[in-house]
Design an enzyme around this catalytic site. Structure first.
Site: not given
Ligand code: AP5
Length: 218
Positions: A13, A88, A122, A155, A166
């Site tokens: 994302k 979410r 990552r 992270r 997760r």
């Molecule tokens: P990346 O782009 O980092 O993936 P992502 O989907 O953004 O992953 P996140 O771990 O950030 O999502 P998440 O939903 O768990 O955490 P968030 O930060 O939103 O890609 C992943 C890896 O793959 C990277 O290394 C990238 O380089 C690689 N990659 C991707 N595509 C590639 C490609 N095509 N080729 C090569 N490599 C590639 O949330 C964190 C925490 O915040 C949650 O766990 C929760 O505690 C809280 N939170 C956030 N939002 C809410 C909400 N709405 N409600 C309640 N709690 C929330």
């Protein structure tokens, strides 16, 4: 364009929304980045959310909704916006409906085995939050951000147990939202990853073409 980028933890994302931001000139509101910044700054909000974020648990809806509203209020009038990591839960989706009319959902469909591979390698910039991967999207200089020369870190929620937690929360609480949005007839474009070696750029190009076909962008 008012869009949600939707997908499991580690589906990409952040990776795709930052590229779409550059390509389309839209704003991105990334809930996870906002929370991590607040934790780093040890703010009142950061103290409230730290334990949830580090365990990969969902932050309570009332906190998340309040943060979203504050950040949406800063989006300039007429600007497009991509929401990354919101909604979410059903409660969050219902609240969103009262504040924003969605044009599109960009769904990232990535198998768990690719997610697990990518999350365990990552790295994030401490300074600007840019996302890298030590195996698939390496920085030019090891452990240093290409954009701002900040140091990269892993992270705390990218360890195997927390990743499993997760993924389970996504399956149980977030993925059912897709049915909700289908019933509401919100258009969905799906970007399917089947191969771990596909870089982001061609997938971003496909998303752009789909958005053009639907006349969401010019
Ligand atoms: P990346 O782009 O980092 O993936 P992502 O989907 O953004 O992953 P996140 O771990 O950030 O999502 P998440 O939903 O768990 O955490 P968030 O930060 O939103 O890609 C992943 C890896 O793959 C990277 O290394 C990238 O380089 C690689 N990659 C991707 N595509 C590639 C490609 N095509 N080729 C090569 N490599 C590639 O949330 C964190 C925490 O915040 C949650 O766990 C929760 O505690 C809280 N939170 C956030 N939002 C809410 C909400 N709405 N409600 C309640 N709690 C929330």
């Amino acid at each position: 364009m008012k869009a949600i980028i939707f997908g499991a933890p580690g589906a990409g994302k952040g990776t795709y929304s930052t590229r779409l931001k550059t390509k389309l000139g839209v704003e991105v509101i990334a809930m996870g980045d906002i929370f991590r910044t607040q934790v780093k700054e040890n703010s009142e909000l950061g103290k409230k959310v730290q334990s949830y974020v580090e365990k990969g648990a969902l932050v309570p809806d009332e906190i998340v909704v309040e943060v979203l509203k504050q950040h949406l209020a800063k989006v300039p009038n007429g600007s497009g916006v991509i929401l990354d990591g919101f909604p979410r839960t059903l409660e969050q989706a219902k609240t969103l409906e009262t504040i924003l009319q969605l044009d599109i959902i960009i769904l990232l469909d990535v198998p768990d085995w690719i997610i697990i591979e990518r999350l365990s390698s990552r790295r994030i910039c401490k300074n600007c939050s840019a996302v890298y991967n030590t195996r698939f999207l390496k920085p030019k200089i090891e452990n240093i951000c290409d954009k701002c020369h900040g140091e990269l870190y892993q992270r705390p929620d990218d360890n195997p147990d927390v990743i499993q937690n997760r993924l389970k929360i996504y399956q149980d609480q977030t993925s059912p939202l897709l049915i909700y949005y289908k019933e509401k007839n919100v258009p969905i474009i799906t970007s399917k990853t089947t191969d771990i070696d596909t870089p982001p750029e061609p997938l971003v190009e496909q998303m752009f073409e789909e958005l053009k076909k639907l006349k969401i962008v010019n």
